[in-house]
Scaffold this motif. Structure first.
Motif, PDB file in Angstrom:
ATOM      1  N   LEU A   1       0.819  -1.214   0.000  1.00  0.00           N
ATOM      2  CA  LEU A   1       0.000   0.000   0.000  1.00  0.00           C
ATOM      3  C   LEU A   1       0.857   1.271   0.000  1.00  0.00           C
ATOM      4  O   LEU A   1       0.410   2.325  -0.446  1.00  0.00           O
ATOM      5  CB  LEU A   1      -0.938   0.005   1.209  1.00  0.00           C
TER       6      LEU A   1
ATOM      7  N   THR B   1     -13.093  -6.207   4.164  1.00  0.00           N
ATOM      8  CA  THR B   1     -12.724  -4.794   4.023  1.00  0.00           C
ATOM      9  C   THR B   1     -11.665  -4.472   5.066  1.00  0.00           C
ATOM     10  O   THR B   1     -11.454  -5.244   6.011  1.00  0.00           O
ATOM     11  CB  THR B   1     -13.942  -3.893   4.228  1.00  0.00           C
TER      12      THR B   1
ATOM     13  N   TRP C   1      -7.539  -7.677   0.252  1.00  0.00           N
ATOM     14  CA  TRP C   1      -8.210  -6.455  -0.162  1.00  0.00           C
ATOM     15  C   TRP C   1      -7.206  -5.383  -0.612  1.00  0.00           C
ATOM     16  O   TRP C   1      -7.547  -4.482  -1.390  1.00  0.00           O
ATOM     17  CB  TRP C   1      -9.095  -5.911   0.961  1.00  0.00           C
ATOM     18  N   GLU C   2      -5.952  -5.507  -0.141  1.00  0.00           N
ATOM     19  CA  GLU C   2      -4.922  -4.547  -0.550  1.00  0.00           C
ATOM     20  C   GLU C   2      -4.658  -4.622  -2.050  1.00  0.00           C
ATOM     21  O   GLU C   2      -4.439  -3.592  -2.703  1.00  0.00           O
ATOM     22  CB  GLU C   2      -3.616  -4.802   0.205  1.00  0.00           C
TER      23      GLU C   2
ATOM     24  N   LYS D   1      -6.849  -5.579  -4.293  1.00  0.00           N
ATOM     25  CA  LYS D   1      -8.020  -4.964  -4.926  1.00  0.00           C
ATOM     26  C   LYS D   1      -7.870  -3.441  -4.963  1.00  0.00           C
ATOM     27  O   LYS D   1      -8.232  -2.790  -5.944  1.00  0.00           O
ATOM     28  CB  LYS D   1      -9.282  -5.332  -4.142  1.00  0.00           C
ATOM     29  N   THR D   2      -7.327  -2.896  -3.894  1.00  0.00           N
ATOM     30  CA  THR D   2      -7.117  -1.449  -3.836  1.00  0.00           C
ATOM     31  C   THR D   2      -6.121  -1.003  -4.892  1.00  0.00           C
ATOM     32  O   THR D   2      -6.290   0.046  -5.527  1.00  0.00           O
ATOM     33  CB  THR D   2      -6.598  -1.050  -2.440  1.00  0.00           C
TER      34      THR D   2
ATOM     35  N   LYS E   1      -6.679   0.238  -8.649  1.00  0.00           N
ATOM     36  CA  LYS E   1      -6.965   1.632  -8.994  1.00  0.00           C
ATOM     37  C   LYS E   1      -5.717   2.502  -8.825  1.00  0.00           C
ATOM     38  O   LYS E   1      -5.819   3.717  -8.640  1.00  0.00           O
ATOM     39  CB  LYS E   1      -8.094   2.158  -8.120  1.00  0.00           C
ATOM     40  N   HIS E   2      -4.563   1.887  -8.896  1.00  0.00           N
ATOM     41  CA  HIS E   2      -3.304   2.621  -8.739  1.00  0.00           C
ATOM     42  C   HIS E   2      -3.099   3.575  -9.914  1.00  0.00           C
ATOM     43  O   HIS E   2      -3.552   3.325 -11.033  1.00  0.00           O
ATOM     44  CB  HIS E   2      -2.135   1.620  -8.680  1.00  0.00           C
TER      45      HIS E   2
END
Length: 510
Positions: free
Chosen positions: A374, A407, A431-432, A434-435, A438-439
């Motif tokens: 992240l 989440t 979930w990281e 998945k985040t 959108k990088h």
């Protein structure tokens, strides 16, 4: 006030006369024994401004005298005893010149600590010429049981001066490294350094510069010596035995590594340990204590110690308790910014390659990497994402991390937990990743998207990505082909014209 032209001319004339005087007396000493006393004048210049010229002269004189056999051989009598006894003129000359030789060696050793590097270097080279000459024509009577007589005492004294506690000899030691290419010099230097480590380590940590890092020859046919006189028993000479070289090499390094070292020296040693030192040791397992202590220090030192530990674990059956627990604790944001990043990921990939590792352990590593992603830079993310996918491919029981919905709010994973078994990673999800879909960087977002598809059995090759830098990533983006995207119906044609061009067109229309 600047010196006058007259004084400069006088100084230059003086230098020329000094050199002419040294040359003349050098020739007189070598041509006729009646002029032996001229050697006093030559050696006196070793403490004068013309020390470099005098050093070369002494080197020429005494090397020739040694090769001609003019120096006394054996236990040297006191100079005061020359007038007593019934010694021949030839023998008295040999004793006299042998004492002058010893005096010049002492002065050259003092000049090793001279302020000018050129003087130091010239003195070093002269002394090594004496080592070569004494090796070929020993100044001590050889015992019948001895088959080779290397001037160990002269070399040992030279090493002691190189390991000065008062001065930094790093630059001169770098020059001395060239002589370590000779097998006999390297062998006896290793013994001398080992004997001097206890004396100098308290004040002078530069001793590492003088530690030989290899034993290059493999067979007797490749042995190189600076001096050799008795070849008939070469096979019995310790220097000609690879086993003896390795023993001296091993003892030297083990004595050195017993001392408490500063962190920068730890790093220097660990960088070369697995390639240059361990393969030359007859028993690498003797480094277990050193590597274990380095692994427990933390930070970059722990990362670098992984190479040595990997060799001991895989090739020498080292049993290291809590190894993976310690490896897990090394995973923090700093691993993405150290210059040893590529080496670290390469080794972690090897350590986690076994399919017999428990699922909770692999899941803990996967989850830790995912959480660190992240805040990781794009160059590290392009390594991390395929690396995480490879771990899941090797351990299908970890696929639940992909498919379990969760989440950040209800994530049971405990990032602060040091024990992988207690981190609850297997109960969590990715979930990281998945985040990261959108990088802002398109390559990272594309790599994160792969987790939405069924993972192929074949692993991704990350070897080419390990050395990827930010500059290379930007260069790749700038060179990438892009499609022209229309922004309006009619293509603009006048936007790039100057105001004068537009006015010119306007006036011509009128």
């Amino acid at each position: 006030m600047a010196p006058s032209t007259d004084s400069n001319v006088k100084g230059e004339t003086s230098r020329v006369s000094y050199k002419k005087d040294i040359n003349t007396k050098t020739d007189r000493v070598l041509q006729n024994k009646k002029h032996a006393n001229d050697i006093f004048d030559v050696t006196e210049y070793l403490q004068d401004k013309e020390v470099i010229f005098a050093t070369n002269a002494c080197s020429k004189i005494f090397c020739q005298l040694i090769y001609r056999g003019d120096l006394y051989v054996g236990d040297l009598p006191e100079e005061e005893d020359l007038m007593n006894g019934d010694r021949s003129a030839e023998e008295k000359y040999g004793i006299f010149m042998r004492h002058r030789y010893n005096s010049s060696v002492g002065l050259l050793l003092e000049n090793i600590g001279h302020n000018a590097f050129q003087v130091k270097e010239t003195s070093l080279c002269a002394l090594m010429k004496f080592v070569a000459a004494e090796g070929k024509h020993p100044l001590q009577n050889l015992d019948l049981s001895e088959h080779y007589n290397f001037p160990r005492e002269l070399l040992r004294t030279l090493v002691e001066h190189l390991l000065s506690e008062k001065e930094d000899m790093s630059l001169l030691i770098s020059r001395f490294q060239e002589f370590l290419e000779m097998d006999d010099v390297r062998y006896y230097v290793m013994s001398s350094v080992r004997d001097n480590i206890y004396r100098v380590m308290g004040r002078n940590k530069k001793v590492i510069c003088l530690l030989p890092r290899y034993c290059p020859y493999k067979t007797l046919s490749f042995i190189r010596t600076i001096s050799l006189c008795f070849i008939d028993k070469l096979e019995e000479w310790k220097v000609a035995k690879l086993k003896e070289h390795k023993r001296a090499f091993e003892q030297m390094w083990l004595v050195f590594l017993k001392f408490k070292l500063p962190s920068n020296m730890y790093k220097k040693i660990l960088v070369i340990l697995h390639e240059s030192i361990m393969p030359q040791m007859s028993d690498p397992t003797l480094l277990i204590d050193f590597l274990s202590a380095a692994y427990d220090i933390g930070g970059a030192i722990s990362l670098l110690s992984l190479n040595g530990l990997f060799i001991l674990i895989h090739k020498h059956n080292l049993d290291y308790p809590d190894f993976y627990k310690k490896l897990y604790s090394l995973l923090d944001p700093s691993i993405f910014h150290v210059k040893y990043r590529a080496r670290f990921f390469h080794l972690v990939n090897i350590f986690l390659s076994s399919t017999h590792l428990p699922a909770y352990l692999v899941a803990a590593f996967v989850k830790r990497f995912a959480r660190l992603s992240l805040t990781a830079p794009p160059t590290s993310l392009l390594i991390l994402l395929p690396f995480i996918c490879n771990l899941i491919r090797r351990h299908p029981s970890c696929r639940v991390l992909i498919h379990r919905p969760s989440t950040p709010c209800d994530d049971p994973y405990v990032m602060e937990e040091e024990d992988p078994a207690q981190s609850h990673a297997l109960e969590s999800s990715l979930w990281e990743i998945k985040t990261l879909q959108k990088h802002y960087h398109p390559d990272v977002a594309k790599a994160a998207m792969k987790i939405n598809e069924p993972l192929a059995e074949q692993e991704d090759d990350i070897s080419e990505l390990l050395e990827l830098s930010t500059f290379e990533l930007m260069e790749r983006e700038l060179k990438a082909e892009r499609k022209t995207i229309p922004l309006e119906f009619d293509a603009a044609t006048e936007l790039l014209k100057s105001s004068r061009e537009v006015l010119g067109v306007h006036f011509s229309l009128e």
